[in-house]
Motif scaffolding. Structure first.
Motif, PDB file in Angstrom:
ATOM      1  N   ILE A 156     -46.976 -16.334   3.823  1.00 19.16           N
ATOM      2  CA  ILE A 156     -46.950 -17.682   3.227  1.00 19.16           C
ATOM      3  C   ILE A 156     -48.259 -17.973   2.503  1.00 19.16           C
ATOM      4  CG2 ILE A 156     -46.825 -20.154   3.740  1.00 19.16           C
ATOM      5  CD1 ILE A 156     -45.018 -19.421   6.127  1.00 19.16           C
ATOM      6  N   TYR A 157     -49.364 -17.568   3.119  1.00 19.48           N
ATOM      7  CA  TYR A 157     -50.680 -17.878   2.570  1.00 19.48           C
ATOM      8  C   TYR A 157     -50.931 -17.175   1.233  1.00 19.48           C
ATOM      9  CZ  TYR A 157     -55.605 -19.191   2.732  1.00 19.48           C
ATOM     10  OH  TYR A 157     -56.835 -19.748   2.454  1.00 19.48           O
ATOM     11  N   VAL A 158     -50.327 -16.025   1.040  1.00 19.43           N
ATOM     12  CA  VAL A 158     -50.477 -15.303  -0.226  1.00 19.43           C
ATOM     13  C   VAL A 158     -50.063 -16.196  -1.396  1.00 19.43           C
ATOM     14  CG1 VAL A 158     -49.536 -13.419  -1.621  1.00 19.43           C
ATOM     15  CG2 VAL A 158     -50.253 -12.986   0.729  1.00 19.43           C
ATOM     16  N   PHE A 159     -49.015 -16.983  -1.210  1.00 23.68           N
ATOM     17  CA  PHE A 159     -48.468 -17.801  -2.299  1.00 23.68           C
ATOM     18  C   PHE A 159     -49.050 -19.210  -2.341  1.00 23.68           C
ATOM     19  CE2 PHE A 159     -45.216 -14.641  -1.208  1.00 23.68           C
ATOM     20  CZ  PHE A 159     -45.029 -14.046  -2.451  1.00 23.68           C
ATOM     21  N   ILE A 160     -49.520 -19.714  -1.214  1.00 26.04           N
ATOM     22  CA  ILE A 160     -49.940 -21.112  -1.143  1.00 26.04           C
ATOM     23  C   ILE A 160     -51.448 -21.283  -1.047  1.00 26.04           C
ATOM     24  CG2 ILE A 160     -49.719 -23.255   0.192  1.00 26.04           C
ATOM     25  CD1 ILE A 160     -46.974 -22.440   0.999  1.00 26.04           C
ATOM     26  N   GLY A 161     -52.144 -20.349  -0.419  1.00 23.88           N
ATOM     27  CA  GLY A 161     -53.570 -20.484  -0.184  1.00 23.88           C
ATOM     28  C   GLY A 161     -54.395 -20.442  -1.455  1.00 23.88           C
ATOM     29  N   SER A 162     -55.541 -21.117  -1.419  1.00 22.51           N
ATOM     30  CA  SER A 162     -56.439 -21.128  -2.572  1.00 22.51           C
ATOM     31  C   SER A 162     -57.848 -21.466  -2.108  1.00 22.51           C
ATOM     32  CB  SER A 162     -55.967 -22.148  -3.607  1.00 22.51           C
ATOM     33  OG  SER A 162     -56.811 -22.160  -4.730  1.00 22.51           O
ATOM     34  N   ASP A 163     -58.848 -20.899  -2.800  1.00 12.98           N
ATOM     35  CA  ASP A 163     -60.238 -21.126  -2.422  1.00 12.98           C
ATOM     36  C   ASP A 163     -60.682 -22.565  -2.633  1.00 12.98           C
ATOM     37  OD1 ASP A 163     -60.820 -18.531  -1.603  1.00 12.98           O
ATOM     38  OD2 ASP A 163     -61.251 -17.876  -3.644  1.00 12.98           O
ATOM     39  N   SER A 164     -60.154 -23.208  -3.668  1.00 11.26           N
ATOM     40  CA  SER A 164     -60.622 -24.544  -4.024  1.00 11.26           C
ATOM     41  C   SER A 164     -59.554 -25.268  -4.835  1.00 11.26           C
ATOM     42  CB  SER A 164     -61.909 -24.442  -4.844  1.00 11.26           C
ATOM     43  OG  SER A 164     -61.648 -23.821  -6.088  1.00 11.26           O
ATOM     44  N   PRO A 165     -59.671 -26.598  -4.975  1.00  6.08           N
ATOM     45  CA  PRO A 165     -58.709 -27.338  -5.807  1.00  6.08           C
ATOM     46  C   PRO A 165     -58.678 -26.839  -7.251  1.00  6.08           C
ATOM     47  CG  PRO A 165     -60.010 -28.835  -4.467  1.00  6.08           C
ATOM     48  CD  PRO A 165     -60.637 -27.491  -4.312  1.00  6.08           C
ATOM     49  N   GLN A 166     -59.838 -26.383  -7.744  1.00  6.02           N
ATOM     50  CA  GLN A 166     -59.899 -25.904  -9.121  1.00  6.02           C
ATOM     51  C   GLN A 166     -58.982 -24.713  -9.354  1.00  6.02           C
ATOM     52  OE1 GLN A 166     -62.374 -26.866  -7.157  1.00  6.02           O
ATOM     53  NE2 GLN A 166     -64.310 -27.149  -8.262  1.00  6.02           N
ATOM     54  N   LYS A 167     -58.775 -23.908  -8.320  1.00  6.64           N
ATOM     55  CA  LYS A 167     -57.984 -22.687  -8.463  1.00  6.64           C
ATOM     56  C   LYS A 167     -56.534 -22.859  -8.021  1.00  6.64           C
ATOM     57  CE  LYS A 167     -61.980 -19.651  -7.785  1.00  6.64           C
ATOM     58  NZ  LYS A 167     -62.566 -18.556  -6.964  1.00  6.64           N
ATOM     59  N   SER A 168     -56.223 -23.986  -7.419  1.00  2.00           N
ATOM     60  CA  SER A 168     -54.874 -24.191  -6.899  1.00  2.00           C
ATOM     61  C   SER A 168     -53.912 -24.622  -7.997  1.00  2.00           C
ATOM     62  CB  SER A 168     -54.889 -25.251  -5.790  1.00  2.00           C
ATOM     63  OG  SER A 168     -53.590 -25.523  -5.337  1.00  2.00           O
ATOM     64  N   LYS A 169     -52.712 -24.068  -7.962  1.00  5.10           N
ATOM     65  CA  LYS A 169     -51.662 -24.436  -8.908  1.00  5.10           C
ATOM     66  C   LYS A 169     -50.604 -25.330  -8.266  1.00  5.10           C
ATOM     67  CE  LYS A 169     -52.211 -20.100 -11.482  1.00  5.10           C
ATOM     68  NZ  LYS A 169     -51.551 -18.860 -11.952  1.00  5.10           N
ATOM     69  N   LEU A 170     -50.833 -25.712  -7.015  1.00  5.37           N
ATOM     70  CA  LEU A 170     -49.820 -26.445  -6.266  1.00  5.37           C
ATOM     71  C   LEU A 170     -50.149 -27.915  -6.072  1.00  5.37           C
ATOM     72  CD1 LEU A 170     -48.983 -23.797  -3.517  1.00  5.37           C
ATOM     73  CD2 LEU A 170     -47.751 -24.262  -5.630  1.00  5.37           C
ATOM     74  N   ILE A 171     -51.237 -28.395  -6.654  1.00  4.96           N
ATOM     75  CA  ILE A 171     -51.553 -29.815  -6.555  1.00  4.96           C
ATOM     76  C   ILE A 171     -51.603 -30.408  -7.955  1.00  4.96           C
ATOM     77  CG2 ILE A 171     -52.844 -29.552  -4.407  1.00  4.96           C
ATOM     78  CD1 ILE A 171     -55.410 -29.809  -6.000  1.00  4.96           C
ATOM     79  N   THR A 172     -51.429 -31.716  -8.019  1.00  3.77           N
ATOM     80  CA  THR A 172     -51.427 -32.391  -9.312  1.00  3.77           C
ATOM     81  C   THR A 172     -52.855 -32.568  -9.823  1.00  3.77           C
ATOM     82  OG1 THR A 172     -51.586 -34.606  -8.362  1.00  3.77           O
ATOM     83  CG2 THR A 172     -49.365 -33.656  -8.608  1.00  3.77           C
ATOM     84  N   GLN A 173     -52.964 -32.864 -11.113  1.00  2.57           N
ATOM     85  CA  GLN A 173     -54.277 -33.109 -11.702  1.00  2.57           C
ATOM     86  C   GLN A 173     -54.931 -34.329 -11.059  1.00  2.57           C
ATOM     87  OE1 GLN A 173     -55.939 -31.232 -13.673  1.00  2.57           O
ATOM     88  NE2 GLN A 173     -57.675 -32.619 -13.991  1.00  2.57           N
ATOM     89  N   GLU A 174     -54.116 -35.329 -10.705  1.00  2.52           N
ATOM     90  CA  GLU A 174     -54.624 -36.530 -10.057  1.00  2.52           C
ATOM     91  C   GLU A 174     -55.247 -36.197  -8.709  1.00  2.52           C
ATOM     92  OE1 GLU A 174     -52.969 -41.018  -8.970  1.00  2.52           O
ATOM     93  OE2 GLU A 174     -51.589 -39.315  -9.045  1.00  2.52           O
ATOM     94  N   GLU A 175     -54.542 -35.380  -7.943  1.00  2.00           N
ATOM     95  CA  GLU A 175     -55.061 -34.973  -6.637  1.00  2.00           C
ATOM     96  C   GLU A 175     -56.330 -34.150  -6.791  1.00  2.00           C
ATOM     97  OE1 GLU A 175     -50.725 -34.682  -4.391  1.00  2.00           O
ATOM     98  OE2 GLU A 175     -51.554 -32.949  -5.440  1.00  2.00           O
ATOM     99  N   ARG A 176     -56.316 -33.243  -7.769  1.00  2.00           N
ATOM    100  CA  ARG A 176     -57.485 -32.392  -8.011  1.00  2.00           C
ATOM    101  C   ARG A 176     -58.710 -33.239  -8.374  1.00  2.00           C
ATOM    102  NH1 ARG A 176     -55.253 -29.417 -11.349  1.00  2.00           N
ATOM    103  NH2 ARG A 176     -54.685 -27.716  -9.934  1.00  2.00           N
ATOM    104  N   MET A 177     -58.521 -34.226  -9.223  1.00  2.00           N
ATOM    105  CA  MET A 177     -59.621 -35.074  -9.648  1.00  2.00           C
ATOM    106  C   MET A 177     -60.156 -35.916  -8.490  1.00  2.00           C
ATOM    107  SD  MET A 177     -60.635 -34.587 -12.683  1.00  2.00           S
ATOM    108  CE  MET A 177     -61.615 -36.082 -12.845  1.00  2.00           C
ATOM    109  N   TYR A 178     -59.246 -36.365  -7.616  1.00  3.86           N
ATOM    110  CA  TYR A 178     -59.676 -37.155  -6.458  1.00  3.86           C
ATOM    111  C   TYR A 178     -60.615 -36.336  -5.567  1.00  3.86           C
ATOM    112  CZ  TYR A 178     -59.540 -39.105  -1.773  1.00  3.86           C
ATOM    113  OH  TYR A 178     -59.887 -39.565  -0.533  1.00  3.86           O
TER     114      TYR A 178
END
Length: 462
Positions: free
Chosen positions: A197-219
């Motif tokens: 599961i972590y292979v597809f969902i995990g990420s080092d930081s919000p900047q690298k994540s593709k699973l959160i919105t821009q609004e969430e990332r900016m927050y």
């Protein structure tokens, strides 16, 4: 950045921000499950009533149980540096995957080679698990908004206690129905599923994540001051090692582990020899204290955010208050436990539950101070303190063994509890005097300043 600005940028549904927190939480649960499973399994593996059991001496069993820590302390400090350099998510994924494979191999090593290779497996698990805690701290520093750091941090760190509880409750049933090898197979399979599961969902930081919105990332980025390109900062080793607040953090972490591992290793013998309670034989009694600790992590985490957000207490004061409850409380309860009348099962289990349950204060106390003092080097700081603390984890039971001359003598046991209580009290008192959650100047280098403002207000030391 003002608190008003951060509040305005906070999305309506910030729950998605916790995706990585939940995965880190799962890694803590799986990690501790694989860490303590041998303590349960070895009882079934050496059951004298089982004709197929291993005839391992008490000394051999002790070597197997301690071998995990031989490896565990080695990579603590390098792990913090590796997480900062290569990313915490990669390190966590590799370590949990390796642990899954090794866990599945343990029964084969025991059957076809012997206890020596079982020890080698445990050393390897210790080596890889030594990377997990610093890596998770690195991830929390990137993912947890300031306003929610205590809640997210306590949720993630308390996962280990839930892992303890589940393992203690389930291992006996698994061994009874499918045999002791199934304990390792189930743990390995669960860890492998988490890794997939972590292979597809995990990420080092919000900047690298593709699973959160821009609004969430900016927050998240706005709260942590991580907007813009994040530069690498050279680790200020000299400044870290000459920091008085950091040395107080090392000391309090060692004090915490002295008391905690004295309880973990010696309490079952005390309950059986002095109080006449075979706590190992009762999964519920074994799991209850750690379940209490897990459940209490939620109100502790919430209040540890609420007080600073409402400006009732500074972050430093909140951490010290939480840590004082987590260490002074158990110190007093331990003394009460040492005077519990023999045969009073209810009183003994209740006091033990209070001792372990209140100890949750260290999670929203000292464990989060690493993140407060230096978010850029939180993994490195945790690696250093955790390395020292786990050396203490080895020493504390040895001291108890020297002090206890007669396992049936309550006076010998009281000495052990007095020592643990004294360590708790002295360590936390020094932390109150010298500790701080104020972000340190050495968090940023002079020649390569990062935009890493970690709060909306300066955190004042009390």
């Amino acid at each position: 950045m003002s608190s008003t600005m951060v509040e305005e940028e906070k999305p309506d549904d910030i729950s998605k921000v916790s995706n990585n927190a939940l995965l880190c939480y799962g890694s803590r649960l799986r990690w501790h499950g694989m860490r303590v499973n041998m303590s349960i399994a070895i009882v079934a593996m050496t059951d004298k009533d089982d004709p197929n059991a291993f005839h391992w001496s008490i000394q051999t069993q002790s070597v197997i149980l301690s071998s995990f820590f031989w490896g565990y302390i080695i990579l603590q400090i390098p792990a913090g540096e590796m997480a900062a350099r290569f990313g915490g998510s990669r390190l966590v994924l590799i370590c949990i995957t390796l642990n899954a494979v090794v866990s599945i191999l343990v029964p084969f090593c025991a059957f076809y080679v012997g206890w020596e290779l079982v020890c080698a497996c445990r050393v390897l698990q210790g080596l890889t698990q030594g990377c997990i805690v610093p890596s998770i701290h690195c991830l929390i520093s990137k993912w947890a908004p300031i306003e929610e750091k205590s809640r997210i941090g306590s949720m993630v760190l308390a996962g280990s206690q839930l892992g303890n509880s589940i393992q203690l409750l389930a291992a006996g049933f698994i061994a009874d129905f499918w045999g002791w090898p199934a304990i390792f197979y189930v743990n390995g399979a669960a860890a492998a599923a988490w890794s997939a599961i972590y292979v597809f969902i995990g990420s080092d930081s919000p900047q690298k994540s593709k699973l959160i919105t821009q609004e969430e990332r900016m927050y998240i980025q706005s709260s942590l001051g991580q907007i813009g390109e994040q530069k690498k900062v050279k680790t200020p080793w000299k400044a870290i090692w000459t920091s008085v607040p950091f040395w107080s953090l090392i000391l309090i972490h060692c004090s915490q582990n002295w008391g905690f591992w004295t309880l973990m290793t010696e309490m079952p013998s005390y309950m059986k020899q002095i109080l006449g309670v075979d706590i190992k034989a009762n999964g519920v009694m074994s799991a209850l204290p750690y379940l209490a600790m897990y459940l209490l992590s939620f109100p502790f985490g919430y209040l540890s955010d609420y007080f600073p957000n409402k400006k009732w207490l500074s972050v430093t004061a909140t951490r010290k208050l939480s840590n004082s409850i987590g260490l002074y409380g158990p110190a007093i309860a331990l003394i009460g436990l040492s005077y519990t009348p023999a045969g009073n099962v209810l009183a003994a289990v209740l006091i033990l539950t209070v001792v372990v349950g209140l100890n949750v204060g260290h999670i929203t106390g000292l464990m989060l101070v690493h993140l407060d003092m230096s978010p850029n080097f939180a993994g490195t700081l945790l690696g250093i303190t955790n390395c020292a603390a786990n050396i203490i984890s080895i020493i504390a039971p040895l001291v108890a063994g020297v002090v206890i001359k007669d396992e049936t003598d309550p006076e010998d046991w009281r000495k052990v509890f007095y020592i643990a209580s004294a360590v708790y009290i002295i360590g936390n008192t020094l932390f109150i005097i010298f500790g701080t959650s104020e972000k340190q100047k050495w968090n940023e280098s002079d020649d390569e300043i990062m935009n890493t403002c970690t709060g909306t207000e300066s955190q004042k030391k009390i």
